[in-house]
Design a protein around this motif. Structure first.
Motif, PDB file in Angstrom:
ATOM      1  N   LEU A  10      29.422  -1.338   1.428  1.00  8.15           N
ATOM      2  CA  LEU A  10      30.316  -2.436   1.068  1.00  8.15           C
ATOM      3  C   LEU A  10      29.781  -3.075   0.110  1.00  8.15           C
ATOM      4  O   LEU A  10      29.362  -3.950  -0.079  1.00  8.15           O
ATOM      5  CB  LEU A  10      31.243  -2.922   1.211  1.00  8.15           C
ATOM      6  N   ARG A  11      28.512  -4.210   1.088  1.00  3.66           N
ATOM      7  CA  ARG A  11      27.616  -4.469   1.915  1.00  3.66           C
ATOM      8  C   ARG A  11      26.718  -4.229  -0.250  1.00  3.66           C
ATOM      9  O   ARG A  11      26.424  -5.233  -1.066  1.00  3.66           O
ATOM     10  CB  ARG A  11      26.635  -4.830   2.555  1.00  3.66           C
ATOM     11  N   ALA A  12      25.944  -2.988  -0.202  1.00  2.00           N
ATOM     12  CA  ALA A  12      25.720  -2.932  -1.468  1.00  2.00           C
ATOM     13  C   ALA A  12      26.267  -2.812  -2.652  1.00  2.00           C
ATOM     14  O   ALA A  12      25.710  -3.767  -3.478  1.00  2.00           O
ATOM     15  CB  ALA A  12      25.131  -0.783  -1.312  1.00  2.00           C
ATOM     16  N   ASP A  13      27.263  -2.575  -2.937  1.00  2.00           N
ATOM     17  CA  ASP A  13      27.921  -2.358  -3.958  1.00  2.00           C
ATOM     18  C   ASP A  13      28.274  -4.064  -4.098  1.00  2.00           C
ATOM     19  O   ASP A  13      28.005  -4.217  -4.980  1.00  2.00           O
ATOM     20  CB  ASP A  13      29.770  -2.622  -3.668  1.00  2.00           C
ATOM     21  N   ALA A  14      28.398  -5.024  -2.982  1.00  2.00           N
ATOM     22  CA  ALA A  14      28.705  -6.445  -3.113  1.00  2.00           C
ATOM     23  C   ALA A  14      27.318  -7.029  -3.885  1.00  2.00           C
ATOM     24  O   ALA A  14      27.205  -7.847  -4.829  1.00  2.00           O
ATOM     25  CB  ALA A  14      29.217  -7.462  -2.010  1.00  2.00           C
TER      26      ALA A  14
END
Length: 112
Positions: A10-14
């Motif tokens: 999720l953090r990589a996508d963000a």
């Protein structure tokens, strides 16, 4: 997938969002009220860092998105839903919402 792995995804996508999409996602983040606190803090930090590259949304737009977030994924003001960056931001928040649902249901390991 463990909770830690899910949060990392999720953090990589963000981090891959445009600064404007990151601002929109920050405004939508409260809609994921069941997101574990550590996940919410991690996402907020990543989104804030990404969004910091440009001036923030005007306060009235940010507040309107936050109010609309209470009814995610249904009632958005038309100007939010038609913003070209909105689908990317919404997709991240929906992914976070779904991951948090899976986390609460038990299939994910609770090590986030």
């Amino acid at each position: 997938m463990s909770g830690t792995e899910c949060l990392a995804r999720l953090r990589a996508d963000a981090a891959a969002l445009s600064p404007r999409a990151a601002h929109i996602a920050l405004a939508l983040l409260p809609a994921v009220d069941h997101l574990p606190d550590a996940w919410k803090a991690g996402l907020r930090k990543t989104l804030a860092h990404r969004a910091g590259a440009t001036p923030p949304l005007p306060p009235n737009e940010f507040d309107a998105i936050r109010v609309a977030a209470a009814s995610l994924p249904h009632a958005y003001p038309e100007w939010v839903a038609t913003d070209p960056e909105h689908p990317k931001a919404r997709a991240l928040i929906v992914d976070a919402w779904e991951a948090a649902q899976r986390y609460r249901s038990g299939p994910l390991q609770r090590n986030a």
